[in-house]
Design an enzyme around this catalytic site. Sequence first.
Site, PDB file in Angstrom:
ATOM      1  N   TYR A 145       0.860  -1.185   0.000  1.00 14.48           N
ATOM      2  CA  TYR A 145       0.000   0.000   0.000  1.00 14.48           C
ATOM      3  C   TYR A 145       0.891   1.227   0.000  1.00 14.48           C
ATOM      4  CZ  TYR A 145      -3.383   3.473   1.723  1.00 14.48           C
ATOM      5  OH  TYR A 145      -4.182   4.580   1.869  1.00 14.48           O
ATOM      6  N   ASP A 240       9.334   3.110  -0.359  1.00 11.53           N
ATOM      7  CA  ASP A 240       8.291   3.755   0.418  1.00 11.53           C
ATOM      8  C   ASP A 240       8.543   3.394   1.881  1.00 11.53           C
ATOM      9  OD1 ASP A 240       6.076   4.525   1.797  1.00 11.53           O
ATOM     10  OD2 ASP A 240       4.623   3.740   0.357  1.00 11.53           O
ATOM     11  N   LYS A 268       4.362   9.330   8.821  1.00  9.65           N
ATOM     12  CA  LYS A 268       4.175   8.775  10.173  1.00  9.65           C
ATOM     13  C   LYS A 268       5.172   9.336  11.193  1.00  9.65           C
ATOM     14  CE  LYS A 268       2.046   4.636   8.198  1.00  9.65           C
ATOM     15  NZ  LYS A 268       0.674   4.429   8.539  1.00  9.65           N
TER      16      LYS A 268
HETATM   17  N1  PLP Z   1       2.939   4.277   2.275  1.00 11.44           N
HETATM   18  C1  PLP Z   1       2.884   3.354   3.252  1.00 11.44           C
HETATM   19  C2  PLP Z   1       3.895   2.255   3.278  1.00 11.44           C
HETATM   20  C3  PLP Z   1       1.914   3.431   4.249  1.00 11.44           C
HETATM   21  O1  PLP Z   1       1.873   2.515   5.212  1.00 11.44           O
HETATM   22  C4  PLP Z   1       0.987   4.502   4.193  1.00 11.44           C
HETATM   23  C5  PLP Z   1      -0.076   4.611   5.200  1.00 11.44           C
HETATM   24  O2  PLP Z   1      -0.359   3.737   5.959  1.00 11.44           O
HETATM   25  C6  PLP Z   1       1.089   5.448   3.166  1.00 11.44           C
HETATM   26  C7  PLP Z   1       2.080   5.307   2.225  1.00 11.44           C
HETATM   27  C8  PLP Z   1       0.147   6.614   3.107  1.00 11.44           C
HETATM   28  O3  PLP Z   1       0.435   7.503   4.131  1.00 11.44           O
HETATM   29  P1  PLP Z   1      -0.692   8.507   4.689  1.00 11.44           P
HETATM   30  O4  PLP Z   1      -1.758   7.655   5.286  1.00 11.44           O
HETATM   31  O5  PLP Z   1       0.030   9.359   5.678  1.00 11.44           O
HETATM   32  O6  PLP Z   1      -1.173   9.293   3.520  1.00 11.44           O
END
Ligand code: PLP
Length: 432
Positions: A145, A240, A268
């Site tokens: 994700y 990511d 985060k």
């Molecule tokens: N990338 C990863 C690996 C994530 O776990 C998340 C959210 O859980 C995101 C991107 C998206 O981040 P946000 O929820 O702060 O938009």
Amino acid sequence: MGADLKSLSIYEQSRQLIPGGVNSPVRAFAAVGGEPVVMKSGKGAWLKDVDGNSYIDYIGSWGPMILGHAEPHVIAAVKDAAERSTSFGAPTEAELDLARLINEAVPSMEMLRLTNSGTEAVMGALRVARGFTGRDMIVKCVGCYHGGADYLLVKAGSGAATLGSPDSAGVPKAFAELTVLVPYNDIEAVRQVFTAHKDNIAALIIEPVAGNMGCVPPQEGYLQGLRELCSEAGVVLVFDEVMTGFRVHHGGAQARYGVRPDLSCFGKIVGGGLPVGAYGGRSEMMQKVAPLGPVYQAGTLSGNPLATAAGIAMLSQLKRSAVYETLEKTGAQLERDILEAANQVGVTVCVQRVASMLTVFFTKGPVRHWDDASACDTKAFAQWHRSLLQEGVYWPPSQFEAAFVSICHDAEVLSLTKKAMEKAFLRLKQSA
Ligand code: PLP
């Protein structure tokens, strides 16, 4: 424990006004049944709901609360910043300070931009990759994700997988067609895709430790293999690290596994629980970003003073060397306790952990990719989850999520957790 009178009432009213009563789907208890608990306050490893019930928190706001709730340095920094205005829309020294803290811990972030969320960070990084290469296609792994952008909600993990909608409605087919999928931990699949779409792939984006299909570590040599293939094919390798950044190591997964991506995304933890993201990497790529270059990306509240203050306080605390040692020990102890509790009564689970993130998969394991994860017994997970909640343990309400420990999860908290685990596994066994 679990949703009580006041909690239920607030949730019911929220459902009239907010889709599903939640502002992000993973917060709903759709996959495990029952109603989400409405929270009021948190301190350290503990949460308190609006009815006064206490819970040991293993969600940690889905990652950011690595120092526990209401951490005094973070709170003081936010209060202090708020006194001096909540937003300027002009450069501040705090933005430089936060950028420096990220760059010091993660040297591959030669230049970086702050955003308001992980989603925005990912969108920015992929636009840079496309602008830099002049190519359109993106390769991603099934079950990973990367936030809510259209072209990334294709076989996505996290809430999308939990709710059985890994391919979201509302995403134009033409966008989804620009995203090519490969299974996680399968280097051969990447080689084949790179050959088939030669000269069209801008970037490969990956969670270097997958967390959004549950915790799935990269197999030995996988990330190194991706690095080599991307370099050969002129594909931008994007890590990511929104979840893994400052979580699995002070320098993120890239430091833990010794692989340098071209671009990385953070979120985060870098915001200390306030809305922040960051993307960056090789300076020749980041120099394409406006106003220096033609890749446009912007945000009214990007680098917001409250968010940067929280991020600086958080990252400054994380520089203390003992933090990651403590987290590793706590994670290992929790893993042992869970396995012991499950084994005692003969429930089959597979616990996968990297540092302070872990998942209890209801399967024999190992879980190497989405096909393995999706074969788990989600009904058993749901029942176990409900028992844990009843025992005052707030665990992620989906089989396909990682749980997080903080430095506040001390011996007493772990001992209480173990007792709750024993009861939850026993109940599951008795009902089987
Ligand atoms: N990338 C990863 C690996 C994530 O776990 C998340 C959210 O859980 C995101 C991107 C998206 O981040 P946000 O929820 O702060 O938009």
